[in-house]
Design an enzyme around this catalytic site. Structure first.
Site, PDB file in Angstrom:
ATOM      1  N   CYS A 123      77.204  99.936  36.323  1.00  0.00           N
ATOM      2  CA  CYS A 123      77.099 100.047  34.864  1.00  0.00           C
ATOM      3  C   CYS A 123      77.820 101.281  34.329  1.00  0.00           C
ATOM      4  CB  CYS A 123      75.637 100.088  34.447  1.00  0.00           C
ATOM      5  SG  CYS A 123      74.589  99.074  35.480  1.00  0.00           S
ATOM      6  N   HIS A 180      74.856  95.077  26.561  1.00  0.00           N
ATOM      7  CA  HIS A 180      75.300  95.819  27.745  1.00  0.00           C
ATOM      8  C   HIS A 180      76.273  94.974  28.578  1.00  0.00           C
ATOM      9  CE1 HIS A 180      75.407  98.358  31.172  1.00  0.00           C
ATOM     10  NE2 HIS A 180      74.320  97.958  31.797  1.00  0.00           N
TER      11      HIS A 180
END
Ligand SMILES: [Zn+2]
Lengths: 124, 388
Positions: free
Chosen positions: B84, B334
């Protein structure tokens, strides 16, 4: 597919002969490992895994990856065995009775979705 | 050493674009950033690009040259994969590239395509950011890993689900005006508390959604900005990166994120700033508990103190230090490999004054972004400032 080091470790835990790797400084780690992740020592020996550990944190998982979908809901935990911690599935404990500090032992059992081996903690 | 200016920024709408290719998403963000910068494409000397699961989601690796081509660039292009934090590390390398004089103009950003997969497939794909042998095979999902951290935090420091629900409500409230956000709608504390469990103590509204999207920024040296009269009022003055053991079980802390602490300390030292100088922050709230851990690692709070920050109104838009005015990962979305870049885009717009929430921080001159990889086995922090 074989994963040398890990497969032998799983088999040993399943046989009740679990171990961890220890460096001359006393740091614990798990295989496969060529060097101590804490101090870089190259001399790693096998030491028996302590019989009992304590739950350090846990979660009841309701949404799983495909390989664990048939197991939901299941409890996972990180268990402190002193020199090393292990992560696995908790069985034989009601979810409501599971708490930080619960004493458990470790074994390897099949999980329900695929029959693959999984690290399992049961109350001692 | 040259300083690094943000000349232009671009985003796609974050949300569901299951039929759009990754190359098309990134090209849209890159075009927007180039148009915002007003820099000719021939001047772009390198592309630093973040992507995490493209090999699984689109059966497409080697994306650097692919997306450079889609964006109309003919320059070296490198993909960074750091879970991420992929675009965060891409940005850090881009900044180093400009600082060390290698390039005067670079494009940086990231892309992720996720909603073309079934939810179970996404869960499996995200899980590979954890340790395959000792976590994934033990039944750990990505929410499951953060749930272990949340429970460890509650056990060590206290706190409860209602504290986390306030974080979700805050971030959704901030996203209402953000045209790029996936969920431009309010979520109440009660709604968050009542949402179904995913991995207890985390419930559905503690988790960020599955998102497609891309982010891009044009970074230039201050010499280039001056010479070409580029309007670039925001400078990136600090960058830092930290690492930790991969698996939670091997960490010193289960309720703290030392990788982010190291990244923050490095970024503060680099910029000459301290935590108390930071007026506004975009932090990596992939789960509500992650925002708490971030605020403590960044030095805004002592360990155990940030859990009530949203509930007390300290990090809300009318608080002393608003956090995640974009809506955060929670509400903005996200798209994993794009996220670190999107935080820099949002912060640049907040500081420039052209973000829909800029009026909340009208006088702010110093902002910070915090981008975490996996369960914070890696973290990247940047400090951004308005230059006069
Ligand atoms: Zn050692």
């Amino acid at each position: 597919m074989a994963d040398s080091g890990y497969d032998e470790w799983i088999a040993a835990v399943e046989a009740g002969e679990g171990y961890y790797l220890e460096c001359p400084e006393g740091h614990g780690s798990l295989p496969p490992r060529r060097t101590c992740p804490h101090c870089g020592a190259l001399e790693l020996g096998e030491e028996p895994l302590p019989e009992s550990g304590t739950v350090e944190t846990y979660s009841v998982v309701h949404v799983a990856a495909p390989s664990f979908q048939g197991d939901t809901p299941y409890a996972t935990a990180v268990v402190d065995f002193g020199p090393v911690r292990l992560t696995g599935v908790v069985r034989g404990v009601e979810f409501d009775d599971l708490e930080v500090g619960t004493a458990v032992g470790v074994t390897v059992e099949e999980h329900e979705t695929t029959g693959d081996p999984v690290v399992v903690f049961r109350r001692r | 050493m040259t300083s690094v200016r943000v000349a232009g920024v671009g985003l796609t709408q974050f949300g569901r674009h299951p039929d759009r290719t990754g190359r098309d998403l990134f090209a849209e963000a890159a075009f927007a950033a180039r148009a915002d910068a007003g820099v000719p494409r021939q001047d772009i000397e390198a592309l630093h690009y973040g992507n995490f699961m493209g090999a699984l989601a689109e059966h497409q690796a080697h994306q650097g040259p692919l997306v450079a081509e889609a964006a109309g660039l003919s320059c070296p292009a490198t993909r960074y994969e750091q879970a991420c934090a992929s675009a965060g590390v891409a940005a850090r390398q881009a900044i180093k590239d400009v600082r060390n004089g290698e390039s005067d103009v670079v494009l940086v950003g990231g892309m992720e395509r996720m909603t073309n997969l079934e939810t179970a497939e996404v869960t499996e794909s995200l899980a590979i950011a954890a340790d395959e042998l000792y976590e994934v095979r033990a039944g750990i999902t990505f929410p499951g890993a953060y749930a272990l951290m949340a429970q460890a935090y509650f056990s060590k420091f206290g706190g409860e689900r209602e504290d986390l629900a306030h974080i979700a409500a805050k971030n959704h409230h901030n996203a209402v005006n953000n045209e790029f956000a996936q969920y431009q709608r309010e979520v109440s504390v009660e709604e968050a508390l009542d949402s179904p469990p995913v991995a207890e103590p985390l419930h559905l509204f503690d988790a960020c959604p599955i998102t497609d999207g891309a982010s891009a920024l044009v970074l230039v040296s201050d010499e280039y900005a001056e010479e070409h009269d580029v309007d670039a009022p925001v400078e990136i003055t600090g960058t830092g990166q930290g690492g930790d053991k991969m698996a939670l079980q091997d960490r010193e802390h289960l309720a703290q994120t030392p990788a982010a602490t190291k990244a923050a300390e490095e970024a503060y030292a680099d910029s000459g700033r301290r935590p108390e100088d930071i007026e506004v922050a975009e932090v990596h709230d992939c789960f509500t508990i992650a925002e708490v851990l971030a605020l403590e690692s960044l030095g805004f709070y002592d360990p155990g103190e940030a859990i009530g920050a949203a509930r007390r109104g300290e990090t809300t838009r009318d608080g002393d230090r608003p956090v995640n005015l974009s809506g955060g990962l929670k509400a903005k979305g996200h798209p994993v490999g794009a996220t670190g870049g999107s935080q820099l885009v949002e912060m640049t717009r907040l500081l420039r004054g052209d973000h829909p929430n800029s009026d909340v921080v009208a006088d702010a001159e110093v902002g910070l972004t915090h981008n975490a990889g996996g369960t914070v086995a890696s973290a990247v922090v940047h400090v951004l400032e308005v230059v006069n």
